[in-house]
Design an enzyme around this catalytic site. Structure first.
Site, PDB file in Angstrom:
ATOM      1  CB  THR A  49      -7.689  -0.670  16.710  1.00  0.00           C
ATOM      2  OG1 THR A  49      -7.706  -1.257  18.006  1.00  0.00           O
ATOM      3  CG2 THR A  49      -6.515   0.322  16.672  1.00  0.00           C
ATOM      4  CG  ASP A  50     -10.883  -1.359  21.084  1.00  0.00           C
ATOM      5  OD1 ASP A  50      -9.763  -1.732  20.691  1.00  0.00           O
ATOM      6  OD2 ASP A  50     -11.636  -2.088  21.758  1.00  0.00           O
ATOM      7  CD  GLU A  51      -4.799  -2.543  20.783  1.00  0.00           C
ATOM      8  OE1 GLU A  51      -3.657  -2.053  20.775  1.00  0.00           O
ATOM      9  OE2 GLU A  51      -5.008  -3.753  20.694  1.00  0.00           O
TER      10      GLU A  51
ATOM     11  CB  THR B  94       1.562   3.176  13.827  1.00  0.00           C
ATOM     12  OG1 THR B  94       1.115   1.849  14.147  1.00  0.00           O
ATOM     13  CG2 THR B  94       3.028   3.332  14.182  1.00  0.00           C
ATOM     14  CE  LYS B  95      -5.193   0.622  12.537  1.00  0.00           C
ATOM     15  NZ  LYS B  95      -5.397   0.204  11.119  1.00  0.00           N
TER      16      LYS B  95
ATOM     17  CE1 TYR C  31      -2.371  -2.345  14.991  1.00  0.00           C
ATOM     18  CE2 TYR C  31      -3.258  -2.433  17.226  1.00  0.00           C
ATOM     19  CZ  TYR C  31      -3.455  -2.477  15.860  1.00  0.00           C
ATOM     20  OH  TYR C  31      -4.718  -2.621  15.343  1.00  0.00           O
TER      21      TYR C  31
ATOM     22  CE1 TYR D 175       1.566 -13.473  26.154  1.00  0.00           C
ATOM     23  CE2 TYR D 175       0.810 -11.274  25.564  1.00  0.00           C
ATOM     24  CZ  TYR D 175       1.428 -12.465  25.223  1.00  0.00           C
ATOM     25  OH  TYR D 175       1.904 -12.631  23.951  1.00  0.00           O
TER      26      TYR D 175
ATOM     27  CB  ILE E 168      -0.996   0.062   1.187  1.00  0.00           C
ATOM     28  CG1 ILE E 168      -0.279  -0.055   2.532  1.00  0.00           C
ATOM     29  CG2 ILE E 168      -2.084  -0.998   1.037  1.00  0.00           C
ATOM     30  CD1 ILE E 168      -1.147   0.348   3.723  1.00  0.00           C
TER      31      ILE E 168
ATOM     32  CD  GLN F 271      -3.549 -18.919  24.605  1.00  0.00           C
ATOM     33  OE1 GLN F 271      -2.909 -19.939  24.876  1.00  0.00           O
ATOM     34  NE2 GLN F 271      -2.978 -17.721  24.551  1.00  0.00           N
TER      35      GLN F 271
HETATM   36  P1  NAD Z   1      -3.823  -9.126   9.980  1.00  0.00           P
HETATM   37  O1  NAD Z   1      -2.453  -8.900  10.512  1.00  0.00           O
HETATM   38  O2  NAD Z   1      -4.458 -10.442  10.143  1.00  0.00           O
HETATM   39  O3  NAD Z   1      -3.860  -8.771   8.425  1.00  0.00           O
HETATM   40  C1  NAD Z   1      -3.193  -7.669   7.885  1.00  0.00           C
HETATM   41  C2  NAD Z   1      -3.130  -7.868   6.371  1.00  0.00           C
HETATM   42  O4  NAD Z   1      -2.517  -6.693   5.800  1.00  0.00           O
HETATM   43  C3  NAD Z   1      -2.292  -9.070   5.937  1.00  0.00           C
HETATM   44  O5  NAD Z   1      -2.941  -9.776   4.916  1.00  0.00           O
HETATM   45  C4  NAD Z   1      -1.003  -8.437   5.411  1.00  0.00           C
HETATM   46  O6  NAD Z   1      -0.372  -9.209   4.388  1.00  0.00           O
HETATM   47  C5  NAD Z   1      -1.512  -7.112   4.875  1.00  0.00           C
HETATM   48  N1  NAD Z   1      -0.474  -6.074   4.834  1.00  0.00           N
HETATM   49  C6  NAD Z   1       0.387  -5.735   5.816  1.00  0.00           C
HETATM   50  N2  NAD Z   1       1.201  -4.753   5.390  1.00  0.00           N
HETATM   51  C7  NAD Z   1       0.812  -4.457   4.121  1.00  0.00           C
HETATM   52  C8  NAD Z   1       1.268  -3.504   3.174  1.00  0.00           C
HETATM   53  N3  NAD Z   1       2.286  -2.666   3.425  1.00  0.00           N
HETATM   54  N4  NAD Z   1       0.657  -3.457   1.961  1.00  0.00           N
HETATM   55  C9  NAD Z   1      -0.373  -4.313   1.679  1.00  0.00           C
HETATM   56  N5  NAD Z   1      -0.819  -5.245   2.545  1.00  0.00           N
HETATM   57  C10 NAD Z   1      -0.233  -5.293   3.754  1.00  0.00           C
HETATM   58  O7  NAD Z   1      -4.694  -7.968  10.638  1.00  0.00           O
HETATM   59  P2  NAD Z   1      -6.224  -7.984  11.104  1.00  0.00           P
HETATM   60  O8  NAD Z   1      -6.298  -8.463  12.495  1.00  0.00           O
HETATM   61  O9  NAD Z   1      -7.044  -8.601  10.051  1.00  0.00           O
HETATM   62  O10 NAD Z   1      -6.510  -6.417  11.128  1.00  0.00           O
HETATM   63  C11 NAD Z   1      -6.965  -5.741   9.953  1.00  0.00           C
HETATM   64  C12 NAD Z   1      -7.239  -4.294  10.286  1.00  0.00           C
HETATM   65  O11 NAD Z   1      -8.231  -4.227  11.310  1.00  0.00           O
HETATM   66  C13 NAD Z   1      -6.031  -3.544  10.818  1.00  0.00           C
HETATM   67  O12 NAD Z   1      -6.063  -2.232  10.285  1.00  0.00           O
HETATM   68  C14 NAD Z   1      -6.233  -3.516  12.319  1.00  0.00           C
HETATM   69  O13 NAD Z   1      -5.622  -2.397  12.888  1.00  0.00           O
HETATM   70  C15 NAD Z   1      -7.738  -3.432  12.393  1.00  0.00           C
HETATM   71  N6  NAD Z   1      -8.377  -3.974  13.609  1.00  0.00           N
HETATM   72  C16 NAD Z   1      -8.100  -5.250  14.019  1.00  0.00           C
HETATM   73  C17 NAD Z   1      -8.779  -5.780  15.118  1.00  0.00           C
HETATM   74  C18 NAD Z   1      -8.538  -7.208  15.596  1.00  0.00           C
HETATM   75  O14 NAD Z   1      -9.132  -7.614  16.588  1.00  0.00           O
HETATM   76  N7  NAD Z   1      -7.728  -7.999  14.914  1.00  0.00           N
HETATM   77  C19 NAD Z   1      -9.716  -4.992  15.809  1.00  0.00           C
HETATM   78  C20 NAD Z   1      -9.953  -3.678  15.373  1.00  0.00           C
HETATM   79  C21 NAD Z   1      -9.280  -3.186  14.258  1.00  0.00           C
HETATM   80  O1  DAU Z   2      -8.764  -4.068  20.419  1.00  0.00           O
HETATM   81  C1  DAU Z   2      -8.501  -4.260  19.066  1.00  0.00           C
HETATM   82  C2  DAU Z   2      -7.131  -4.895  18.888  1.00  0.00           C
HETATM   83  O2  DAU Z   2      -7.274  -6.241  19.265  1.00  0.00           O
HETATM   84  C3  DAU Z   2      -6.608  -4.782  17.467  1.00  0.00           C
HETATM   85  O3  DAU Z   2      -6.365  -3.425  17.179  1.00  0.00           O
HETATM   86  C4  DAU Z   2      -5.314  -5.576  17.288  1.00  0.00           C
HETATM   87  O4  DAU Z   2      -4.929  -5.560  15.918  1.00  0.00           O
HETATM   88  C5  DAU Z   2      -5.578  -7.008  17.714  1.00  0.00           C
HETATM   89  O5  DAU Z   2      -4.378  -7.756  17.637  1.00  0.00           O
HETATM   90  C6  DAU Z   2      -6.112  -7.034  19.140  1.00  0.00           C
HETATM   91  O6  DAU Z   2      -5.105  -6.547  20.064  1.00  0.00           O
HETATM   92  P1  DAU Z   2      -4.827  -7.292  21.467  1.00  0.00           P
HETATM   93  O7  DAU Z   2      -3.441  -6.951  21.870  1.00  0.00           O
HETATM   94  O8  DAU Z   2      -5.929  -7.036  22.412  1.00  0.00           O
HETATM   95  O9  DAU Z   2      -4.961  -8.838  20.954  1.00  0.00           O
HETATM   96  P2  DAU Z   2      -4.102 -10.156  21.283  1.00  0.00           P
HETATM   97  O10 DAU Z   2      -4.828 -11.269  20.608  1.00  0.00           O
HETATM   98  O11 DAU Z   2      -2.669  -9.977  20.996  1.00  0.00           O
HETATM   99  O12 DAU Z   2      -4.279 -10.295  22.864  1.00  0.00           O
HETATM  100  C7  DAU Z   2      -5.557 -10.317  23.475  1.00  0.00           C
HETATM  101  C8  DAU Z   2      -5.334 -10.340  24.988  1.00  0.00           C
HETATM  102  O13 DAU Z   2      -4.763 -11.610  25.353  1.00  0.00           O
HETATM  103  C9  DAU Z   2      -4.361  -9.294  25.485  1.00  0.00           C
HETATM  104  O14 DAU Z   2      -4.783  -8.846  26.765  1.00  0.00           O
HETATM  105  C10 DAU Z   2      -3.035 -10.048  25.618  1.00  0.00           C
HETATM  106  C11 DAU Z   2      -3.493 -11.435  26.001  1.00  0.00           C
HETATM  107  N1  DAU Z   2      -2.646 -12.573  25.561  1.00  0.00           N
HETATM  108  C12 DAU Z   2      -2.248 -12.627  24.266  1.00  0.00           C
HETATM  109  C13 DAU Z   2      -1.526 -13.696  23.794  1.00  0.00           C
HETATM  110  C14 DAU Z   2      -1.032 -13.759  22.367  1.00  0.00           C
HETATM  111  C15 DAU Z   2      -2.373 -13.614  26.439  1.00  0.00           C
HETATM  112  O15 DAU Z   2      -2.765 -13.588  27.632  1.00  0.00           O
HETATM  113  N2  DAU Z   2      -1.672 -14.696  25.985  1.00  0.00           N
HETATM  114  C16 DAU Z   2      -1.235 -14.768  24.696  1.00  0.00           C
HETATM  115  O16 DAU Z   2      -0.584 -15.780  24.335  1.00  0.00           O
END
Ligand code: NAD
Ligand code: DAU
Length: 332
Positions: free
Chosen positions: A121-123, A151-152, A148, A205, A59, A192
């Site tokens: 994200t809510d973060e 930057t969001k 992370y 954690y 991108i 998990q």
């Molecule tokens: P993910 O890491 O599973 O997927 C990210 C995707 O983006 C991958 O397919 C990767 O190849 C692609 N990507 C990374 N860098 C790129 C680049 N420079 N150019 C093109 N493609 C690139 O992430 P996700 O968990 O699916 O999150 C997607 C979006 O949703 C993110 O913007 C994240 O901040 C947001 N989000 C995630 C969560 C969550 O719970 N996972 C919650 C709220 C918001």
């Molecule tokens: O809130 C939205 C966010 O949720 C997104 O913006 C992020 O992209 C997404 O990764 C997620 O962030 P978290 O840091 O909350 O998700 P994660 O799955 O990494 O961890 C969820 C919770 O579990 C967090 O409190 C850390 C904890 N954890 C995580 C891992 C990987 C553990 O206790 N053990 C683990 O092994």
């Protein structure tokens, strides 16, 4: 028929969104995805060729982005470096993709006048105390904690500036923690589940009191489609499904649903700067745009997710050993 460009469509939430769009509309989707370690082309398997064009690319590649914007009616921007733990280890890719990548898309949207929806994200709001009666709303001040989330937050502010200064037609959504199929095994729930499948004890954690507000990825997708259809330009919408649970409860539920002793997990080194609690108030989205989540039963959604990982070991197995070796090197 609309021509949608979806960035990050081979990732977890992006691929769920593409499947949702294909099932619920006659839109054509072009996915732009770099296929980093987190992207998986096979997450889009089964979609007919006449509905999907897949482009592998970055991108932050302005020429490629410009070319793809020429033929897009709207762009939904999911691509990001998304994992907090990785951002603590090596922040640089988070700046390149989340900041420069989003900037590159905004410049293309400005040149072509393209409608853009930015996924966030809510973060960005930081964290809440466990006993705080308030939840995040669209007017909560930004206070991100990790590389992370900062930057969001930066990418959200760029979108707001491009709307105000250059008239870019963009909306933003900030969603809580997603669960469901196609999520990388580095993340909490898939890690998990796949640990239990492999006979490894789940890893929590710290004390495990941290609270996340879980939403099924398909509900996130329906909310994004609704915002794309009816959201007001320049507005931010919070997406959440009232799914607060602490991590200890989630691990114990996974173990129980998988037929194991609910106490058969390990406490490991806590995440640096670990946010305590996220909680979303999605009143604006529900009242102004009439959205509601479909998955109200977390336990049932989690059971279906466990089933998906049990039956798709070929999808996650290639990543599992590397992820566990990384965590082991950090005492996690
Ligand atoms: P993910 O890491 O599973 O997927 C990210 C995707 O983006 C991958 O397919 C990767 O190849 C692609 N990507 C990374 N860098 C790129 C680049 N420079 N150019 C093109 N493609 C690139 O992430 P996700 O968990 O699916 O999150 C997607 C979006 O949703 C993110 O913007 C994240 O901040 C947001 N989000 C995630 C969560 C969550 O719970 N996972 C919650 C709220 C918001
Ligand atoms: O809130 C939205 C966010 O949720 C997104 O913006 C992020 O992209 C997404 O990764 C997620 O962030 P978290 O840091 O909350 O998700 P994660 O799955 O990494 O961890 C969820 C919770 O579990 C967090 O409190 C850390 C904890 N954890 C995580 C891992 C990987 C553990 O206790 N053990 C683990 O092994």
């Amino acid at each position: 028929m609309r021509r949608l460009l979806v960035t990050g469509g081979a990732g977890f939430i992006g691929s769920n969104f593409v499947h949702h769009v294909i099932s619920n509309s006659d839109d054509h989707v072009t996915v732009l995805d770099k296929l980093t370690y987190a992207g998986n082309r096979s997450s889009l398997d089964g979609i007919p060729d006449d509905r999907l064009t897949f482009v592998q690319g970055d991108i932050a590649d302005a020429a490629l982005v410009d070319e793809l914007f020429r033929s897009a009616d709207a762009v939904v921007h999911y691509a990001a470096e998304s994992h907090n733990d990785n951002s603590l280890h090596d922040p640089r890719p988070f700046l390149d993709t989340n900041i420069i990548g989003t900037y590159t898309l905004l410049e293309a949207a400005r040149r072509h006048g393209t409608r853009l929806h930015h996924i966030s994200t809510d973060e960005v709001y930081g964290d809440l105390e466990l006993d705080d009666p308030d939840r995040f709303t669209e007017s909560t001040p930004y206070n991100p904690s990790s590389p992370y989330s900062s930057t969001k937050a930066g990418s959200d502010l760029l979108v707001r500036a491009w709307v105000r200064s250059f008239g870019v037609r963009a909306t933003i959504s900030n969603c809580s923690n997603n669960y469901g199929p196609y999520q990388h095994v580095e993340k909490f729930i898939p890690r998990q589940i796949t640990n239990v499948v492999r006979g490894i004890r789940p890893k929590l954690y710290g004390a495990g009191e941290n609270v996340r507000d879980w939403i099924h990825a398909d509900d996130h997708s329906s909310a994004v489609l609704r915002i794309l259809e009816a959201g007001e330009i320049g507005e931010t919408y919070l997406i959440g499904a009232d799914g607060e649970r602490n991590n200890k409860e989630v691990v114990e539920l996974i173990l129980t649903l998988m037929g194991q002793d609910a106490a058969a997990y390990d406490h490991v080194t806590d995440r640096a700067g670990h946010d305590l609690r996220y909680a979303i108030d999605s009143t604006k989205l529900r009242t102004e745009l009439g959205w509601a989540p479909r998955y109200s039963d977390f336990e049932a959604g989690l059971a279906a997710t466990i089933d998906w990982y049990r039956t798709h070991e070929d999808w996650w197995a290639p990543s599992k050993d590397g992820v566990e070796a990384f965590y082991a090197s950090k005492g996690q």
